[in-house]
Structure formats: structure tokens, C-alpha cells
Design an enzyme around this catalytic site. Structure first.
Site, mmCIF file in Angstrom:
data_model
loop_
_atom_site.group_PDB
_atom_site.id
_atom_site.type_symbol
_atom_site.label_atom_id
_atom_site.label_comp_id
_atom_site.label_asym_id
_atom_site.label_seq_id
_atom_site.Cartn_x
_atom_site.Cartn_y
_atom_site.Cartn_z
ATOM 1 N N THR A 110 -60.312 52.683 77.205
ATOM 2 C CA THR A 110 -58.389 53.347 77.449
ATOM 3 C C THR A 110 -57.915 54.479 76.860
ATOM 4 O O THR A 110 -57.095 55.606 77.754
ATOM 5 C CB THR A 110 -57.905 52.150 77.636
ATOM 6 N N THR B 259 -60.781 48.258 73.981
ATOM 7 C CA THR B 259 -60.587 47.431 73.392
ATOM 8 C C THR B 259 -61.029 46.627 73.850
ATOM 9 O O THR B 259 -60.876 45.256 73.054
ATOM 10 C CB THR B 259 -59.086 47.049 73.807
HETATM 11 N N1 GLU Z 1 -62.221 47.597 79.760
HETATM 12 C C1 GLU Z 1 -61.705 48.847 79.458
HETATM 13 C C2 GLU Z 1 -62.588 48.863 78.016
HETATM 14 O O1 GLU Z 1 -63.390 48.440 77.412
HETATM 15 C C3 GLU Z 1 -60.379 49.080 79.253
HETATM 16 C C4 GLU Z 1 -59.853 48.437 78.057
HETATM 17 C C5 GLU Z 1 -59.138 48.823 77.081
HETATM 18 O O2 GLU Z 1 -60.303 50.122 75.870
HETATM 19 O O3 GLU Z 1 -57.887 48.959 76.373
HETATM 20 O O4 GLU Z 1 -63.272 50.334 77.715
#
Ligand code: GLU
Length: 357
Positions: free
Chosen positions: A45, A125
Site C-alpha cells: 500500500t 502490511t
Molecule cells: N494487500 C496489500 C499488501 O499487503 C495491501 C496492504 C498494505 O500494504 O497495507 O501489500
């Protein structure tokens, strides 16, 4: 009067120019003396873009490159000399063992260079804690390694990525972060990779270390460390990724009511060398699953019990089958079991590792 005022003004202007030059010189000197932090971008993200500033779901993650991420944080120049590299650009649900190994090898190569003070990894995340704990077990250096990410994409109002990058680089550049294992830094908090986990699917304060606490906090960009981690990490582990091209297959089977045994059978049929049971409560296993778990163990598959509650210890209990996963959550128990199986198949030795790391 006006003559004096002009004189005063010229003095001010002259003073401003000369101190401006002095500031530029100091900045140049500082630039060359600032620690060098390497930033490895993997996607997520933090590198994601949405259609509007209010879109914080359904955006595309892993779009922006390392260079763009670093340019979005001009204050980095006051903290460190920063270089960026792209290791992957994926949502972290798509981080594979292959990417993990590539990342770990690159981190070790960078940290072996005398001019590198520390490394930051930007990451989605969702599985950030797995990568952080993997690195915590395989990095062969005491220099700081910091993993960060964001909950809002770069296009969102009050995106948390730039601040998290600045905080992560600040910690990685800090001599006080040395020897503390791999750190997870987001939202003003400094957590150990061993204990910190994602607890909420949506909110900014998602990363928590519920039983063991954070090991530090950032205030005004200054890291304050409070707690030392007792488990062994980095240079204290026997794991060596330099010669590894793959990792053993380890699956997680999630416990629930009316749990049949066939998920265990399927994992074994697929060639799993290890299975982590995400058991109910303190790692309890249903009577319906025990015959399949026994069959797996009889075939030489190493089974480790953990808790699907996400925190707490798994105690010895003769009613159940498997090694004890200490207080590792299932996804981190899987990471340790994969690495343990790269050095031994002996269940007693694997059990010892679950107590040590
Ligand atoms: N599902 C994505 C990932 O893990 C978005 C979650 C995020 O980065 O907060 O890269």
C-alpha cells in the site's frame, strides 16, 4: 532615521546571505557525514495509488517505485544519505519464498558493506510481520534493519507512508537501534519483529505487540528505546540463507469446530515437510483431526502447535500431537519451522529452536 534603517536592513541582508552560505556549507558537510541507509522497496500500500484522496480500499498496491517513494519525503536528506532499490513491487499477499530469499541475501550483502549504516524495507502490511521475522532469523549483522509500510495508499488524504518512511530511516540511521534484531516501525512505534503483529485490517494503529509491548517510540523523530528482546536473533541463529535457493514447504492448518482431518492429509500429499496447527485456544486439536495429524508425524512431517487466538503460549498437553510453538502466532511459527527444517529434521532440535528464537 531612514539612513540607519537602511544600514540595519543591509546588515540583516548581509547577515542572512553569509549565514545562508554557512548553512549551505554545513549542510554539504552534514550530507557527506550523514549515515548511509539503503531502502529496499517490495511493494504494498505504501507504493499504492487510488482513484481519489478518499479511496482507502480497492486501490492498486505496489505501483510506485523506490525512487518515487524516497522523493516524496524531502526531510530524509536531513537524516541520512538514502539510496533506493526495487526488490519486487507486489502486494504482500504475493510475497513468495523466492522473494524472501532474494531480499534476505540483498540485505546481508548491503549490511556487509562498511559504508552502510542500516537497511529499511518498505512492504505491504498484510504479511509484513512474516518478512520481518524471517529477516530477524537470517540477517547476519547487528546493524539496524527496519521494516515499514502504510495503511493508506500514497494518494490518500493524510497518507501515512511518507511519515513511516522518515521514521524507519531515522531508526535505521540510529546507532541506538543496533543489536536489537529486525524492527517494525509504523505510526510512531518501534516494535520487535519477534513480537509485533498486524491486528486490524483497516486502521492506522494496526501493528501491536499485545503481550510483550513495543520496544520503543519515536518522538519528534528521535527514537526512544525502552525494552530489550530476550529471544535470540540475527547473528545468534544458525540459519544461513546464502546457500539456499528454496525453502521447505510448511503449511498452516486452521482449527475450528467440526474440523475434519483432510486438510492435514492434503498438506502431506502435497509434500509438506512441516505443518503448523493454528489450534483453538492454547493450541488444542479436535479429536476428529488427531488420526490425520498422527499419520503426518509418522511420515516424518514435523508438526508444531500454535494458537489461532494470536497471542499466548502453547503448553505441553499429552492429549494433543505436535511440538510447542511457544508464543509465536501461526504465521510466524511457519517462518521459523521453514528455517528450522533447513538445518535439521530432528524434532527435539526443532523444539529447542522454538524456545530460543
Ligand atoms: N494487500 C496489500 C499488501 O499487503 C495491501 C496492504 C498494505 O500494504 O497495507 O501489500
Amino acid at each position: 532615521m531612514s539612513k540607519y534603517r537602511n544600514l540595519f536592513c543591509s546588515a540583516l541582508v548581509f547577515g542572512f546571505i553569509s549565514s545562508g552560505t554557512a548553512i549551505a556549507q554545513v549542510q554539504n558537510q552534514t550530507q557527506t557525514t550523514l549515515p548511509h541507509v539503503a531502502v529496499l522497496a517490495t511493494g504494498g500500500t505504501i507504493a499504492g495509488t487510488g482513484a481519489s484522496e478518499t479511496q482507502t480500499t480497492g486501490y492498486k498496491s505496489g505501483v510506485l517505485t523506490a525512487d518515487v517513494l524516497l522523493k516524496s519525503v524531502p526531510s530524509l536528506g536531513k537524516v541520512a544519505r538514502v539510496s533506493g532499490e526495487q526488490v519486487s513491487n507486489v502486494g504482500s499477499e504475493n510475497i513468495t519464498n523466492e522473494i524472501l530469499l532474494k531480499l534476505a541475501k540483498r540485505v546481508n550483502t548491503l549490511l556487509a558493506q562498511p559504508d552502510i549504516a542500516g537497511v529499511v524495507i518498505t512492504h505491504g502490511t498484510d504479511t509484513l510481520e512474516e518478512t520481518a521475522y524471517f529477516l530477524n532469523l537470517v540477517v547476519k549483522s547487528d546493524k539496524p534493519v527496519v521494516v515499514t509500510g502504510s495503511m493508506r495508499p500514497s494518494t490518500a488524504i493524510s497518507a501515512d507512508g511518507p511519515s513511516n518512511i522518515l521514521q524507519a530511516v531515522t531508526v535505521a540511521a540510529s546507532p541506538t537501534a543496533r543489536g536489537r534484531g529486525v524492527l517494525i516501525v509504523l505510526n510512531d512505534r518501534i516494535g520487535s519483529a519477534r513480537y509485533t503483529t498486524k491486528t486490524n485490517a483497516n486502521t492506522l494503529d494496526t501493528f501491536k505487540s499485545s503481550d510483550d509491548g513495543f520496544i520503543g517510540t519515536l518522538i519528534d523523530q528521535v527514537p526512544h528505546f525502552e525494552t530489550a528482546v530476550a529471544k535470540l536473533q540475527t547473528t545468534q541463529t544458525p540459519f544461513d540463507v546464502s546457500k539456499l535457493d528454496s525453502l521447505p514447504e510448511v503449511d498452516i492448518v486452521y482449527g475450528h469446530q467440526n474440523d475434519g482431518g483432510y486438510m492435514y492429509d492434503a498438506a502431506v500429499a502435497h509434500g509438506a515437510r512441516g505443518i503448523v496447527v493454528a489450534g483453538v485456544g492454547a493450541g488444542s486439536e479436535s479429536l476428529l483431526t488427531l488420526p490425520s495429524i498422527k499419520k503426518a508425524v509418522d511420515k516424518g512431517v514435523v508438526v508444531v502447535r500454535s494458537s489461532r487466538t494470536g497471542s499466548g503460549y502453547v503448553p505441553e498437553d499429552s492429549a494433543y500431537i505436535g511440538l510447542l510453538g511457544d508464543n509465536l502466532n501461526p504465521q510466524k511459527a511457519r517462518v521459523l519451522l521453514m528455517l528450522a527444517l533447513t538445518v535439521t529434521n530432528d524434532p527435539a532440535r526443532v523444539q529447542e529452536m522454538f524456545q530460543q528464537f
